[in-house]
Enzyme design. Structure first.
Site, PDB file in Angstrom:
ATOM      1  N   GLU A 142       0.669  -8.872  10.778  1.00 56.18           N
ATOM      2  CA  GLU A 142       0.498  -7.727   9.851  1.00 56.18           C
ATOM      3  C   GLU A 142       1.061  -7.980   8.438  1.00 56.18           C
ATOM      4  O   GLU A 142       2.115  -8.572   8.302  1.00 56.18           O
ATOM      5  CB  GLU A 142       1.121  -6.305  10.367  1.00 56.18           C
ATOM      6  CG  GLU A 142       1.472  -5.302   9.606  1.00 56.18           C
ATOM      7  CD  GLU A 142       0.178  -4.623   9.075  1.00 56.18           C
ATOM      8  OE1 GLU A 142       0.137  -4.245   7.824  1.00 56.18           O
ATOM      9  OE2 GLU A 142      -0.762  -4.415  10.018  1.00 56.18           O
ATOM     10  N   ASP A 196      -8.140  -5.680  13.870  1.00 55.98           N
ATOM     11  CA  ASP A 196      -7.922  -4.261  13.543  1.00 55.98           C
ATOM     12  C   ASP A 196      -7.499  -4.178  12.204  1.00 55.98           C
ATOM     13  O   ASP A 196      -6.560  -3.948  11.873  1.00 55.98           O
ATOM     14  CB  ASP A 196      -6.839  -3.487  14.460  1.00 55.98           C
ATOM     15  CG  ASP A 196      -6.737  -2.325  14.111  1.00 55.98           C
ATOM     16  OD1 ASP A 196      -7.731  -1.522  13.592  1.00 55.98           O
ATOM     17  OD2 ASP A 196      -5.601  -1.666  14.570  1.00 55.98           O
ATOM     18  N   GLN A 205       0.785  -1.246   0.169  1.00 58.23           N
ATOM     19  CA  GLN A 205      -0.086  -0.050   0.005  1.00 58.23           C
ATOM     20  C   GLN A 205       0.562   1.131   0.029  1.00 58.23           C
ATOM     21  O   GLN A 205       2.070   1.262   0.367  1.00 58.23           O
ATOM     22  CB  GLN A 205      -0.939  -0.070   1.403  1.00 58.23           C
ATOM     23  CG  GLN A 205      -0.081   0.013   2.463  1.00 58.23           C
ATOM     24  CD  GLN A 205      -1.017  -0.520   3.765  1.00 58.23           C
ATOM     25  OE1 GLN A 205      -1.886  -0.503   3.991  1.00 58.23           O
ATOM     26  NE2 GLN A 205      -0.276  -0.891   4.790  1.00 58.23           N
ATOM     27  N   ASP A 219      -0.425 -12.760   6.016  1.00 58.60           N
ATOM     28  CA  ASP A 219      -1.932 -12.524   5.528  1.00 58.60           C
ATOM     29  C   ASP A 219      -2.761 -12.942   6.606  1.00 58.60           C
ATOM     30  O   ASP A 219      -2.299 -14.287   7.214  1.00 58.60           O
ATOM     31  CB  ASP A 219      -2.153 -12.970   4.323  1.00 58.60           C
ATOM     32  CG  ASP A 219      -3.750 -12.848   3.991  1.00 58.60           C
ATOM     33  OD1 ASP A 219      -4.363 -11.974   3.801  1.00 58.60           O
ATOM     34  OD2 ASP A 219      -4.335 -13.935   4.279  1.00 58.60           O
ATOM     35  N   ALA A 220      -3.629 -12.330   7.492  1.00 58.13           N
ATOM     36  CA  ALA A 220      -4.186 -12.508   8.439  1.00 58.13           C
ATOM     37  C   ALA A 220      -4.913 -13.972   8.147  1.00 58.13           C
ATOM     38  O   ALA A 220      -5.171 -15.008   9.143  1.00 58.13           O
ATOM     39  CB  ALA A 220      -5.304 -11.954   9.146  1.00 58.13           C
ATOM     40  N   HIS A 270      -9.225   3.346  19.220  1.00 60.75           N
ATOM     41  CA  HIS A 270      -8.218   2.012  19.830  1.00 60.75           C
ATOM     42  C   HIS A 270      -8.713   1.827  21.368  1.00 60.75           C
ATOM     43  O   HIS A 270      -8.901   0.357  21.510  1.00 60.75           O
ATOM     44  CB  HIS A 270      -6.958   2.306  19.748  1.00 60.75           C
ATOM     45  CG  HIS A 270      -6.189   2.458  18.456  1.00 60.75           C
ATOM     46  ND1 HIS A 270      -6.348   3.564  17.772  1.00 60.75           N
ATOM     47  CD2 HIS A 270      -5.929   1.457  17.691  1.00 60.75           C
ATOM     48  CE1 HIS A 270      -6.017   3.329  16.425  1.00 60.75           C
ATOM     49  NE2 HIS A 270      -5.837   2.059  16.173  1.00 60.75           N
ATOM     50  N   ASP A 290       0.267  -0.363  12.842  1.00 59.80           N
ATOM     51  CA  ASP A 290       0.723   1.087  13.463  1.00 59.80           C
ATOM     52  C   ASP A 290       0.928   1.022  14.943  1.00 59.80           C
ATOM     53  O   ASP A 290       1.603   1.728  15.386  1.00 59.80           O
ATOM     54  CB  ASP A 290      -0.345   1.934  13.066  1.00 59.80           C
ATOM     55  CG  ASP A 290      -1.767   1.460  13.857  1.00 59.80           C
ATOM     56  OD1 ASP A 290      -1.723   0.707  14.859  1.00 59.80           O
ATOM     57  OD2 ASP A 290      -2.792   1.907  13.010  1.00 59.80           O
TER      58      ASP A 290
END
Length: 512
Positions: free
Chosen positions: A349, A402, A275, A383-384, A307, A329
């Site tokens: 992530e 998230d 991204q 990848d989740a 959050h 993040d």
């Protein structure tokens, strides 16, 4: 008997049906024409993918954008093929003109789309949310030009040596399809990661005009008058000059466009394998904002509301082992680490560069409380969905999802029943799952679809929301647990602001 290979009078193009007078043997000439087909097909597919990628980046709805681009381009290719029938008498000149025009339009398409979006905020050129006419216009123009290529190339290769139509079509389409394969693979694996969208499109245009010009001016130059040769040479050089000038200025253009989109406070702009990441502010008392693919993901003014609402309700109970899906993040990890008794936090992530930035950027790492410096935090780049397939059973007391907004088509699998079934398998007895389910007020159907999908995976749910900075914005969440677990209370562990529990009667709840 008239010799078809006899020299024509000076300045007179040869007869349409006469064999082409080429400077090489027929076999070599055919090979060069097929090589031209290969290169043109590769360039054409790159233009197509470039439009899809940029439109998806600007709007987020990849399925709609791909459908618009592909359907319009295929339609236009048919029209272009029909129109090219009238140009066969001047196939060489027409093909050269088509390639020069295609290189200019296709090469500059990405820059033009991005410029309109950056400086108007609505790249469709009409009111926000209206039809994307600029995307349609570029798709139509490029499709028309690509469609005109094959009939003209068919005429050129037949003029070298006549053969049955079926054989000629087979040769041309074989080269065309192989070229499309190369272009389709080059775009995501070479052009996009190493050059970026804008420079990649400009380079493709340069390759396109060089290939077209070399084929016509080198192989079929005798089909053109002297004036036509000079005009085509000047046109090709002009197109190359425009593309080269744009390539030289592309960095300044991107910088100015980013400032138009994000303001003049852009501090970090990073294109990762996954991204585009942009950071604004974070210094001199200015709030830090994090944008992912042009969408505001973290706002320093109110990220704590999001959050805290995401993490704390799920921590009401055993929470020694916590799994965070997404959250590169580090802000969700910050909230998890606020709870005593946390022994291990696993973060899965997809974007390793995002994690690296969250740990090294002074402003972002300060905002996440230097969560990645805590030895209890362990990061896996994966990848989740795929990672959950191999995750140990009953290994976590809390799972926090998230992930990108559920309204983005590319992340649909991360809000599927299969995904929640895998997350349920990773939960220990009495464990809890919390999911970011998108805004409730503006998109209630999406929110309640997430809630229904989680329940279909065998979990009982407690949906809730928290208001944003103004009355028109909010975030929706779903707290879930296995059906054997005790009742859920999202508000018990939540710090300020107070959460609002939801039920089907709270907002519009569509029928399923």
């Amino acid at each position: 008997m008239i010799d078809p290979y006899a020299p024509a009078p000076p300045g007179t193009p040869p007869s349409w049906r006469a064999p082409a007078r080429i400077p090489v043997r027929q076999a070599t000439g055919r090979f060069l024409v097929l090589a031209g087909v290969f290169v043109c097909a590769a360039c054409g597919l790159v233009y197509e993918l470039e439009l899809v990628a940029l439109a998806s980046y600007l709007t987020g709805d990849s399925v709609t954008q791909a459908s618009v681009v592909l359907s319009v381009m295929v339609f236009a290719m048919g029209i272009g093929s029909l129109a090219a029938k009238r140009l066969r008498r001047h196939a060489a000149a027409a093909f050269g003109a088509v390639e020069a025009t295609l290189a200019l339009v296709g090469g500059c398409s990405a820059m033009a789309l991005y410029a309109v979006f950056a400086w108007t905020g609505d790249w469709g050129g009409l009111c926000a949310g209206g039809p994307r006419w600029l995307l349609v216009a570029f798709s139509l123009a490029i499709g028309l030009l690509i469609g005109a290529e094959i009939p003209l190339l068919m005429e050129l290769i037949q003029r070298i040596r006549r053969q049955d139509a079926g054989g000629a079509v087979a040769d041309l389409f074989a080269a065309d399809y192989v070229g499309a394969l190369v272009g389709g693979l080059a775009f995501p694996f070479l052009l996009l990661p190493f050059l970026g969208q804008l420079t990649g499109a400009l380079l493709t245009g340069a390759v396109n005009v060089i290939a077209g010009g070399a084929l016509v001016l080198g192989l079929f130059r005798r089909d053109l008058t002297r004036c036509a040769r000079r005009l085509m040479l000047v046109a090709n050089l002009a197109v190359l000059g425009i593309l080269a000038g744009a390539a030289v200025l592309v960095d300044d253009f991107e910088r100015a466009a980013r400032q138009a989109v994000y303001g003049r406070d852009v501090r970090v702009a990073l294109q990762t394998d996954v991204q585009e990441v942009v950071l604004t502010g974070g210094t001199d008392g200015r709030p830090l904002d994090l944008f992912l693919d042009g969408r505001l993901r973290v706002s320093g003014d109110d990220e704590r509301r999001y959050h805290e609402a995401l993490v704390h309700p799920a921590m009401n109970g055993p929470h020694a082992r916590v799994l965070i899906l997404g959250g590169g993040d580090g802000l969700a990890a910050r909230e998890v680490l606020r709870h005593p008794g946390v022994r291990r936090v696993d973060v899965v992530e997809l974007d390793a560069e995002m994690v690296r930035l969250a740990g090294r950027d002074p402003a972002l790492s300060a905002l996440n409380g230097h969560a990645y410096d805590d030895p209890r935090v362990h990061v896996t780049t994966a990848d989740a969905f795929r990672w959950l397939r191999g995750a140990p059973t009953a290994a976590y007391d809390v799972v926090i999802s998230d992930l990108p907004d559920p309204g983005i088509t590319a992340g649909t699998k991360l809000y599927s029943q299969e995904f929640y079934g895998l997350a349920r398998r990773a939960l220990a007895d009495g464990g809890r799952l919390t999911v970011h389910a998108g805004p409730v007020t503006s998109r209630p159907r999406v929110f309640w679809t997430v809630d229904t999908t989680i329940r279909a995976a065998g979990l009982h749910t407690a949906p809730y929301r928290v208001a944003g900075r103004d009355s028109t914005s909010d975030w929706g969440f779903v707290l879930a647990a296995p059906e054997s677990a005790p009742p859920l209370d999202p508000d018990r562990r939540a710090p300020t602001p107070r959460l609002t529990g939801l039920s089907p009667s709270t907002l519009v709840h569509p029928r399923y």
